[in-house]
Design a protein around this motif. Structure first.
Motif, short mmCIF file in Angstrom:
data_model
loop_
_atom_site.label_atom_id
_atom_site.label_comp_id
_atom_site.label_asym_id
_atom_site.label_seq_id
_atom_site.Cartn_x
_atom_site.Cartn_y
_atom_site.Cartn_z
N GLY A 292 1.18 10.30 -10.00
CA GLY A 292 0.41 10.02 -11.20
C GLY A 292 0.84 8.79 -11.96
N GLU A 293 1.47 7.84 -11.27
CA GLU A 293 1.88 6.59 -11.92
C GLU A 293 1.14 5.42 -11.29
OE1 GLU A 293 6.00 5.84 -12.44
OE2 GLU A 293 6.51 7.92 -12.94
N THR A 294 1.18 4.29 -11.97
CA THR A 294 0.58 3.08 -11.42
C THR A 294 1.62 2.31 -10.62
OG1 THR A 294 1.16 1.69 -13.32
CG2 THR A 294 -0.92 2.91 -13.44
N LEU A 295 1.14 1.38 -9.82
CA LEU A 295 2.05 0.54 -9.05
C LEU A 295 2.94 -0.28 -9.97
CD1 LEU A 295 2.91 -0.49 -6.27
CD2 LEU A 295 1.05 -2.15 -6.37
N GLU B 22 0.83 -1.21 0.00
CA GLU B 22 0.00 0.00 0.00
C GLU B 22 0.86 1.26 0.00
OE1 GLU B 22 -3.44 2.02 -0.40
OE2 GLU B 22 -3.19 -0.16 -0.41
N ALA C 248 3.28 5.87 -5.79
CA ALA C 248 3.07 5.89 -7.24
C ALA C 248 1.93 6.82 -7.62
CB ALA C 248 2.80 4.47 -7.74
N GLU C 249 0.80 6.70 -6.92
CA GLU C 249 -0.37 7.52 -7.23
C GLU C 249 -0.11 8.99 -6.94
OE1 GLU C 249 -3.54 5.73 -5.05
OE2 GLU C 249 -3.83 4.11 -6.52
N HIS C 250 0.72 9.28 -5.94
CA HIS C 250 1.06 10.67 -5.62
C HIS C 250 1.71 11.36 -6.82
CE1 HIS C 250 2.12 14.06 -3.00
NE2 HIS C 250 3.31 14.04 -3.57
N GLU D 166 -4.63 -7.44 -6.19
CA GLU D 166 -3.65 -6.48 -6.69
C GLU D 166 -2.26 -7.11 -6.79
OE1 GLU D 166 -2.41 -2.87 -4.40
OE2 GLU D 166 -3.44 -1.87 -6.05
N ARG E 111 2.02 1.81 -3.56
CA ARG E 111 0.93 2.32 -4.39
C ARG E 111 0.64 3.79 -4.09
NH1 ARG E 111 -4.99 -0.34 -4.27
NH2 ARG E 111 -4.94 0.55 -2.17
N THR E 112 0.69 4.16 -2.81
CA THR E 112 0.44 5.56 -2.42
C THR E 112 1.47 6.49 -3.06
OG1 THR E 112 -0.56 4.90 -0.32
CG2 THR E 112 0.30 7.15 -0.47
#
Length: 283
Positions: free
Chosen positions: A73-76, A63, A69-71, A166, A66-67
């Motif tokens: 703008g990318e995917t995991l 997690e 990556a999303e921060h 996931e 993922r956090t």
């Protein structure tokens, strides 16, 4: 003291996750000496915790990755692929009179490619990789990545089992870029039925699967697979060794009896892929 200097003084090899996070931050222009501070802020950790994740072999939670990556703008998947994950498409490499199956990541359209340079073009419904000619009849595209493997490798079907969807999808996404044909499962009964039908050439299995709050191992599944196929690669993963939930002796016995390859989570995805590839090569 910078993160880099501290890491060198400690002499500790960092995890693949830490390397992926550093690559993510560098892609987005974060100075190296600010990496720990950014990880601390984004994940809400203490500075010590954030710094340890980047400079030691401290464990990362999925997690957390993922956090981050999303921060940005990318995917995991993009993060764990060190930013090199591209959508791969089936194509045919045409060289003279030889046609070879391949997989390719399509780049931008090119209007005046260098004569003889490899380009990607679509003929009818098929993608072809071929040397550029002065008068190509169809639109040509640059090639970001080209993967050429024996045709047997591209057809290897791999069953991936993990009760966290996931996590299963993460492995599937990486194996696709390596030329395999993976399928994700989160349920023991479903993968057992598919395995019984002989649908797969290899397996990547989480050792402990939870269903309706009940834990079960894949030992019976492994035994059933081996009864039908004595040589297919079976990779077993678990993150439950340190907390004592996974029985080391049971896993060791299964490894010896069924010739399994075993890795502790979080296992580097390139290592899992290489374990499958070398098993097929040795078969």
């Amino acid at each position: 003291m910078s993160d880099n200097n501290q890491q060198q003084e400690q002499g500790v090899e960092t995890t693949l996750a830490a390397k992926c996070v550093r690559a993510l931050l560098e892609r987005h222009g974060v100075p190296r000496n600010k990496h720990s501070a950014v990880v601390t802020d984004v994940l809400g950790l203490s500075y010590s915790q954030g710094n340890r994740r980047l400079t030691t072999r401290a464990t990362w939670e999925l997690e957390e990755l993922r956090t981050l990556a999303e921060h940005y703008g990318e995917t995991l998947t993009e993060l764990v692929s060190l930013g090199q994950h591209d959508e791969m498409e089936d194509a045919t490499l045409v060289t003279g009179t030889t046609s070879t199956p391949c997989r390719v990541a399509r780049g931008p359209a090119v209007h005046k490619p260098r004569l003889g340079a490899l380009v990607l073009t679509k003929v009818d419904a098929d993608w072809l990789v071929l040397p550029a000619e002065p008068n190509l009849a169809t639109q040509a595209y640059d090639i970001k990545r080209l993967l050429v493997e024996p045709s047997s490798a591209t057809s290897r079907r791999i069953a991936v089992l993990d009760d966290h969807p996931e996590s299963a999808q993460l492995i599937v996404s990486y194996l696709k870029t390596a030329g395999f044909d993976p399928v994700a499962f989160t349920n023991l009964d479903r993968i057992a039925a598919s395995a019984a039908a002989g649908e797969f050439d290899g397996y990547v299995l989480d050792w402990i699967i939870v269903k309706d709050s009940i834990q079960d191992t894949v030992s019976d599944l492994v035994a059933a697979i081996r009864a039908r196929d004595a040589h297919c690669p079976i990779v077993v993963l678990t993150g439950q060794m340190r907390n004592g939930i996974a029985d080391e002796a049971e896993i060791a016995t299964a490894m010896a009896k069924y010739r399994l390859k075993f890795f502790e989570k979080p296992a580097p995805l390139p290592i899992i892929s290489a374990a499958l590839a070398t098993s097929f090569s040795a078969a």
